[in-house]
Design a protein around this motif. Sequence first.
Motif, PDB file in Angstrom:
ATOM      1  N   LEU A   1       0.827  -1.203   0.000  1.00 14.55           N
ATOM      2  CA  LEU A   1       0.000   0.000   0.000  1.00 14.55           C
ATOM      3  C   LEU A   1       0.861   1.253   0.000  1.00 14.55           C
ATOM      4  N   PRO A   2       0.275   2.384  -0.394  1.00 12.43           N
ATOM      5  CA  PRO A   2       1.020   3.644  -0.310  1.00 12.43           C
ATOM      6  C   PRO A   2       1.160   4.078   1.152  1.00 12.43           C
ATOM      7  N   PRO A   3       2.194   4.844   1.483  1.00 11.98           N
ATOM      8  CA  PRO A   3       2.383   5.299   2.870  1.00 11.98           C
ATOM      9  C   PRO A   3       1.179   6.037   3.442  1.00 11.98           C
ATOM     10  N   ARG A   4       0.431   6.739   2.600  1.00 13.73           N
ATOM     11  CA  ARG A   4      -0.725   7.491   3.096  1.00 13.73           C
ATOM     12  C   ARG A   4      -1.816   6.589   3.669  1.00 13.73           C
ATOM     13  N   ALA A   5      -1.715   5.272   3.473  1.00 18.84           N
ATOM     14  CA  ALA A   5      -2.693   4.344   4.041  1.00 18.84           C
ATOM     15  C   ALA A   5      -2.476   4.133   5.537  1.00 18.84           C
TER      16      ALA A   5
ATOM     17  N   ALA B   1      -7.830   3.828  -0.178  1.00 20.08           N
ATOM     18  CA  ALA B   1      -6.871   4.582   0.644  1.00 20.08           C
ATOM     19  C   ALA B   1      -6.678   5.979   0.067  1.00 20.08           C
ATOM     20  N   PHE B   2      -6.544   6.077  -1.246  1.00 17.65           N
ATOM     21  CA  PHE B   2      -6.409   7.398  -1.865  1.00 17.65           C
ATOM     22  C   PHE B   2      -7.680   8.227  -1.695  1.00 17.65           C
ATOM     23  N   GLU B   3      -8.838   7.608  -1.905  1.00 16.84           N
ATOM     24  CA  GLU B   3     -10.105   8.322  -1.747  1.00 16.84           C
ATOM     25  C   GLU B   3     -10.291   8.832  -0.317  1.00 16.84           C
ATOM     26  N   ASP B   4     -10.012   7.971   0.651  1.00 15.01           N
ATOM     27  CA  ASP B   4     -10.209   8.343   2.060  1.00 15.01           C
ATOM     28  C   ASP B   4      -9.245   9.416   2.518  1.00 15.01           C
ATOM     29  N   THR B   5      -8.004   9.354   2.082  1.00 14.67           N
ATOM     30  CA  THR B   5      -7.016  10.321   2.559  1.00 14.67           C
ATOM     31  C   THR B   5      -7.119  11.649   1.806  1.00 14.67           C
ATOM     32  N   GLU B   6      -7.568  11.618   0.565  1.00 16.82           N
ATOM     33  CA  GLU B   6      -7.747  12.873  -0.168  1.00 16.82           C
ATOM     34  C   GLU B   6      -8.968  13.619   0.319  1.00 16.82           C
TER      35      GLU B   6
END
Length: 145
Positions: free
Chosen positions: A24-28, A137-142
């Motif tokens: 996963l990306p770190p932003r997860a 993960a991208f949707e939630d963090t953005e």
Amino acid sequence: MYTGKTEKACCLCGNPDTSSRLDLPPRAVPLMRHSGAIAWRDIVGEVSIYFCASDWETVRELVLETGMSPLSRCNVARASFDLRSDFEALLNEVRDEPDHSDLEAEMRADAERVLENREDPYVDERDVVEARVIQWAFEDTEASA
């Protein structure tokens, strides 16, 4: 102290015998349990989480059949990732944060490609699960940024 990646136990139950891994990306990281003390912007490269066989079946069903992300149940203490070296304290010098843009762009593109070709018999179900979790993960963090 070594801060490099190592294989970890199942991020849900702690079973050391794992069968599946998601990168996963770190932003997860902030989406996982017990992540408050981790500076995710200091992570270099992807974050790997592991699942035992029985928990993988649950994760697979949760993602593919229910449409929910498992990250909120995953213990970040059982994730594997590299932290940038803390030379600032040693050298009294400030260093730039790692740039995640290339990694994130690659992970985003790979996830989109997998999901576009999900019916292809050569696309593994694990890849579809990983792609969907990465998208969430991208949707939630953005949305929270």
